[in-house]
Motif scaffolding. Structure first.
Motif, PDB file in Angstrom:
ATOM      1  N   GLU A 210       0.832  -1.198   0.000  1.00  0.00           N
ATOM      2  CA  GLU A 210       0.000   0.000   0.000  1.00  0.00           C
ATOM      3  C   GLU A 210       0.868   1.250   0.000  1.00  0.00           C
ATOM      4  OE1 GLU A 210      -3.542   2.072   2.696  1.00  0.00           O
ATOM      5  OE2 GLU A 210      -2.849   0.028   3.130  1.00  0.00           O
ATOM      6  N   GLY A 211       1.978   1.186   0.763  1.00  0.00           N
ATOM      7  CA  GLY A 211       2.894   2.316   0.833  1.00  0.00           C
ATOM      8  C   GLY A 211       3.533   2.634  -0.507  1.00  0.00           C
ATOM      9  N   GLN A 212       3.934   1.588  -1.239  1.00  0.00           N
ATOM     10  CA  GLN A 212       4.551   1.788  -2.557  1.00  0.00           C
ATOM     11  C   GLN A 212       3.554   2.389  -3.541  1.00  0.00           C
ATOM     12  OE1 GLN A 212       5.929  -2.328  -2.824  1.00  0.00           O
ATOM     13  NE2 GLN A 212       7.969  -1.561  -3.309  1.00  0.00           N
ATOM     14  N   GLN A 213       2.320   1.907  -3.474  1.00  0.00           N
ATOM     15  CA  GLN A 213       1.290   2.425  -4.364  1.00  0.00           C
ATOM     16  C   GLN A 213       1.026   3.906  -4.092  1.00  0.00           C
ATOM     17  OE1 GLN A 213      -0.123   0.568  -6.884  1.00  0.00           O
ATOM     18  NE2 GLN A 213      -0.932   2.537  -7.534  1.00  0.00           N
ATOM     19  N   GLN A 214       0.930   4.251  -2.813  1.00  0.00           N
ATOM     20  CA  GLN A 214       0.708   5.648  -2.434  1.00  0.00           C
ATOM     21  C   GLN A 214       1.888   6.524  -2.863  1.00  0.00           C
ATOM     22  OE1 GLN A 214       0.063   5.507   1.783  1.00  0.00           O
ATOM     23  NE2 GLN A 214      -2.101   4.959   1.597  1.00  0.00           N
ATOM     24  N   MET A 215       3.095   5.986  -2.709  1.00  0.00           N
ATOM     25  CA  MET A 215       4.292   6.734  -3.070  1.00  0.00           C
ATOM     26  C   MET A 215       4.281   7.063  -4.561  1.00  0.00           C
ATOM     27  SD  MET A 215       8.247   5.444  -3.019  1.00  0.00           S
ATOM     28  CE  MET A 215       7.846   4.236  -4.289  1.00  0.00           C
ATOM     29  N   ARG A 216       3.924   6.092  -5.385  1.00  0.00           N
ATOM     30  CA  ARG A 216       3.923   6.327  -6.827  1.00  0.00           C
ATOM     31  C   ARG A 216       2.819   7.293  -7.242  1.00  0.00           C
ATOM     32  NH1 ARG A 216       5.854   0.320  -7.452  1.00  0.00           N
ATOM     33  NH2 ARG A 216       8.070   0.816  -7.366  1.00  0.00           N
ATOM     34  N   GLU A 217       1.694   7.197  -6.578  1.00  0.00           N
ATOM     35  CA  GLU A 217       0.614   8.144  -6.855  1.00  0.00           C
ATOM     36  C   GLU A 217       1.047   9.567  -6.484  1.00  0.00           C
ATOM     37  OE1 GLU A 217      -2.717   6.680  -4.687  1.00  0.00           O
ATOM     38  OE2 GLU A 217      -3.067   4.978  -6.037  1.00  0.00           O
ATOM     39  N   GLU A 218       1.754   9.679  -5.351  1.00  0.00           N
ATOM     40  CA  GLU A 218       2.229  10.984  -4.901  1.00  0.00           C
ATOM     41  C   GLU A 218       3.265  11.548  -5.862  1.00  0.00           C
ATOM     42  OE1 GLU A 218       1.760  14.121  -2.358  1.00  0.00           O
ATOM     43  OE2 GLU A 218       0.683  12.210  -2.311  1.00  0.00           O
ATOM     44  N   TRP A 219       4.166  10.680  -6.343  1.00  0.00           N
ATOM     45  CA  TRP A 219       5.192  11.102  -7.310  1.00  0.00           C
ATOM     46  C   TRP A 219       4.532  11.612  -8.596  1.00  0.00           C
ATOM     47  CZ3 TRP A 219      10.107  12.357  -8.242  1.00  0.00           C
ATOM     48  CH2 TRP A 219      10.572  12.324  -9.562  1.00  0.00           C
ATOM     49  N   ASP A 220       3.571  10.836  -9.104  1.00  0.00           N
ATOM     50  CA  ASP A 220       2.865  11.243 -10.333  1.00  0.00           C
ATOM     51  C   ASP A 220       2.156  12.582 -10.141  1.00  0.00           C
ATOM     52  OD1 ASP A 220       3.711   8.942 -11.581  1.00  0.00           O
ATOM     53  OD2 ASP A 220       1.860   7.825 -11.215  1.00  0.00           O
ATOM     54  N   LYS A 221       1.607  12.773  -8.954  1.00  0.00           N
ATOM     55  CA  LYS A 221       0.879  14.005  -8.645  1.00  0.00           C
ATOM     56  C   LYS A 221       1.822  15.210  -8.654  1.00  0.00           C
ATOM     57  CE  LYS A 221      -2.290  15.820  -5.124  1.00  0.00           C
ATOM     58  NZ  LYS A 221      -2.884  15.545  -3.788  1.00  0.00           N
ATOM     59  N   VAL A 222       2.999  15.065  -8.011  1.00  0.00           N
ATOM     60  CA  VAL A 222       3.970  16.168  -7.952  1.00  0.00           C
ATOM     61  C   VAL A 222       4.484  16.501  -9.345  1.00  0.00           C
ATOM     62  CG1 VAL A 222       6.272  16.826  -7.134  1.00  0.00           C
ATOM     63  CG2 VAL A 222       4.669  15.720  -5.568  1.00  0.00           C
ATOM     64  N   ILE A 223       4.833  15.467 -10.125  1.00  0.00           N
ATOM     65  CA  ILE A 223       5.351  15.688 -11.486  1.00  0.00           C
ATOM     66  C   ILE A 223       4.290  16.354 -12.354  1.00  0.00           C
ATOM     67  CG2 ILE A 223       6.151  14.537 -13.593  1.00  0.00           C
ATOM     68  CD1 ILE A 223       8.225  14.742 -11.354  1.00  0.00           C
ATOM     69  N   SER A 224       3.039  15.938 -12.190  1.00  0.00           N
ATOM     70  CA  SER A 224       1.940  16.544 -12.955  1.00  0.00           C
ATOM     71  C   SER A 224       1.812  18.031 -12.616  1.00  0.00           C
ATOM     72  CB  SER A 224       0.623  15.820 -12.647  1.00  0.00           C
ATOM     73  OG  SER A 224      -0.456  16.451 -13.270  1.00  0.00           O
ATOM     74  N   GLN A 225       1.935  18.368 -11.340  1.00  0.00           N
ATOM     75  CA  GLN A 225       1.831  19.768 -10.911  1.00  0.00           C
ATOM     76  C   GLN A 225       2.985  20.599 -11.482  1.00  0.00           C
ATOM     77  OE1 GLN A 225       1.662  19.324  -6.649  1.00  0.00           O
ATOM     78  NE2 GLN A 225      -0.564  19.494  -6.597  1.00  0.00           N
ATOM     79  N   ILE A 226       4.195  20.028 -11.480  1.00  0.00           N
ATOM     80  CA  ILE A 226       5.364  20.731 -12.033  1.00  0.00           C
ATOM     81  C   ILE A 226       5.171  20.988 -13.520  1.00  0.00           C
ATOM     82  CG2 ILE A 226       7.821  20.483 -12.592  1.00  0.00           C
ATOM     83  CD1 ILE A 226       8.150  19.014  -9.905  1.00  0.00           C
ATOM     84  N   ASN A 227       4.695  19.967 -14.235  1.00  0.00           N
ATOM     85  CA  ASN A 227       4.492  20.105 -15.687  1.00  0.00           C
ATOM     86  C   ASN A 227       3.423  21.154 -16.003  1.00  0.00           C
ATOM     87  OD1 ASN A 227       6.457  18.229 -16.347  1.00  0.00           O
ATOM     88  ND2 ASN A 227       5.032  16.510 -16.354  1.00  0.00           N
ATOM     89  N   LYS A 228       2.374  21.188 -15.194  1.00  0.00           N
ATOM     90  CA  LYS A 228       1.326  22.198 -15.392  1.00  0.00           C
ATOM     91  C   LYS A 228       1.887  23.600 -15.151  1.00  0.00           C
ATOM     92  CE  LYS A 228      -2.726  19.370 -14.250  1.00  0.00           C
ATOM     93  NZ  LYS A 228      -3.770  19.090 -13.224  1.00  0.00           N
ATOM     94  N   TRP A 229       2.732  23.712 -14.140  1.00  0.00           N
ATOM     95  CA  TRP A 229       3.355  24.993 -13.818  1.00  0.00           C
ATOM     96  C   TRP A 229       4.237  25.466 -14.973  1.00  0.00           C
ATOM     97  CZ3 TRP A 229       7.442  25.855  -9.366  1.00  0.00           C
ATOM     98  CH2 TRP A 229       7.602  27.229  -9.154  1.00  0.00           C
TER      99      TRP A 229
END
Length: 493
Positions: free
Chosen positions: A334-353
């Motif tokens: 569960e921790g690994q899944q959450q970590m990858r979701e969090e990583w994707d979320k941060v990268i998505s925010q950076i790309n939008k910026w």
């Protein structure tokens, strides 16, 4: 050229496998050495861990028997050996020998590695319901089994590609869409090395180097630091149409390396917790920055982004292994899944910026940035793979017209960029100098890649024309009447 590259790559791969044989065996000429059959049996024994029957001598009968034993063993593994006959191997026919070795590489090397990735990427696993059934009933449904096997073969290729994409996605601008032109710059190889062993390469410096320099550096580091055999040379990859099978064979070795990295579950969980904490902090920092710079000038916003990205890229290095590890396992914690979701979320925010900032560039830089992105997109895309030659001709002609239209604007856009007066009415800078330099570097990269891009498009067009001609020649194999009627037929076509 493709045959030469495959022979060299496959020979190096075979030698890396046969180094584990007792006694070790070294192939000097693949087409000659395979004719006796002993090479094939040695290779299959190392790969399968099984002892195979063989004749010890080297006369024609014994060589034929050994090759038959090897082919029989491969068929027992449900491998399709289309148009591969004992006589052709004894003669050392290049196309047949290379086809056989590729079948072995794909099954024992790439499929076996991709099998562990299948569940992660939602591909059918050969161990699951779609696996080939070896019961007597299966003999009555050979066609169905062949289709299932072919589907898995495509899935194995896709799984390996997705794994490579994933390793490169941790490094922003390094994009992988295929096993051909995506690897030409050498950046994809270096990005994978940086993910597997952070600190071994400097990707920012690599972006300013030539393709050959990057490829040479990647192959050197992989061989010395990762102990990955050097199957390719820079000139094999830095070409208009690099060989897909050779690149797949080499990339699979990086996946093999990642699988062999030792890691305890306790260590992994601790690293996941650390990565999650860091990602949460980055998300808060980014959100705060967006609010604080809302009413700032473009110059200040871009400056803040540069500062954030510099710190982000430095801090992410220790977390790269955990962000990409264990993707091949069927189940994630569960921790690994959450970590990858969090990583994707941060990268998505950076790309939008970044995208939002690009849209805010002062005129006329905004239109130049849009032009740069469109040209870079076209240069990065692989050639469309169309089965219908007539449709392919039309598509390639259209692509050439579009790309030529874009390149016709090259000089005017560059002149505008170089003459841009970077100050407002208060003599304050409008754009950070680093952004202007980055745009100029991209112009330089586009200029150097332009001839090869046009060449690739024309290669695709000429290939489509050649395929259409072949189709016509296959159809026009009967008499069509008078000389005049034939001339009219050809003229019309």
């Amino acid at each position: 050229q493709r045959e030469f590259t495959q022979k060299k790559t496959f020979t190096s791969w075979i030698n890396s496998i046969l180094a584990k044989h007792t006694p070790p065996y070294v192939v000097s000429d693949l087409y000659t050495d395979i004719q006796q059959g002993h090479l094939l049996l040695d290779l299959l024994e190392v790969l399968s861990g099984q002892h195979l029957p063989r004749e010890k001598g080297f006369n024609t009968f014994q060589c034929r028997s050994n090759i038959e034993n090897a082919l029989t063993f491969l068929k027992s593994r449900s491998l399709k050996l289309i148009n591969i006959h004992v006589a052709d191997i004894i003669e050392g026919k290049p196309s047949i020998v290379l086809g056989l070795i590729w079948t072995i590489i794909f099954h024992f090397h790439i499929e076996e590695l991709a099998r562990t990735l299948a569940c992660t990427y939602n591909q059918p696993s050969p161990d699951g319901p779609s696996a080939i059934d070896s019961s007597p009933k299966a003999n009555r449904s050979a066609k169905k089994s062949a289709k299932i096997k072919e589907r898995w073969k495509m899935s194995a290729t896709k799984a390996l590609l997705l794994w490579a994409k994933e390793q490169c996605s941790l490094h922003g601008s390094v994009s992988v869409t295929d096993f051909k032109s995506s690897w030409r710059s050498g950046l994809a190889f270096l990005a994978i090395i940086q993910t597997l062993r952070p600190g071994l390469v400097d990707l920012e410096k690599a972006k300013a180097r030539s393709n050959k320099e990057n490829l040479k550096e990647a192959f050197r580091i992989a061989e010395l630091e990762l102990n990955i055999p050097r199957l390719l040379e820079p000139e094999d990859v830095d070409t208009v149409n690099p060989d897909e099978k050779s690149i797949m064979t080499y990339v699979a070795q990086f996946l093999q390396y990642s699988k062999n990295l030792p890691e305890s579950e306790e260590d992994m969980q601790e690293k996941v917790r650390e990565a999650m904490g860091w990602l949460a902090a980055q998300e808060k920092k980014l959100a705060k920055l967006l609010v604080e710079t809302e009413n700032e000038t473009y110059y200040q916003k871009y400056k803040e982004m540069m500062s954030f990205m510099e710190t982000f890229n430095q801090e992410k290095v220790p977390f790269l292994p955990v962000l990409s590890s264990k993707r091949g396992e069927a189940e994630l914690s569960e921790g690994q899944q959450q970590m990858r979701e969090e990583w994707d979320k941060v990268i998505s925010q950076i790309n939008k910026w970044k995208a939002k900032l690009d849209q805010m560039l002062p005129s006329p830089l905004g239109s130049i940035e849009a032009w740069l992105q469109e040209v870079e997109r076209m240069q990065a895309e692989d050639l469309p793979d169309l089965q219908d030659p007539f449709k392919a001709m039309s598509v390639f002609r259209e692509i050439i017209v579009i790309f030529k239209g874009l390149m016709d604007c090259f000089d005017s856009h560059l002149d505008t960029l170089q003459s841009f007066k970077n100050e407002d009415e208060k003599n304050m800078p409008l754009v950070l100098p680093e952004k202007l330099e980055e745009m100029k570097r991209r112009f330089s990269n586009i200029r150097s890649a332009n001839p090869s891009t046009f060449l690739e498009y024309h290669y695709g067009l000429c290939s489509a024309i050649a395929n259409e001609v072949k189709l016509k020649l296959n159809i026009w194999d009967v008499k069509y009447g008078t000389k005049e009627s034939v001339e009219s037929l050809l003229e019309n076509w």
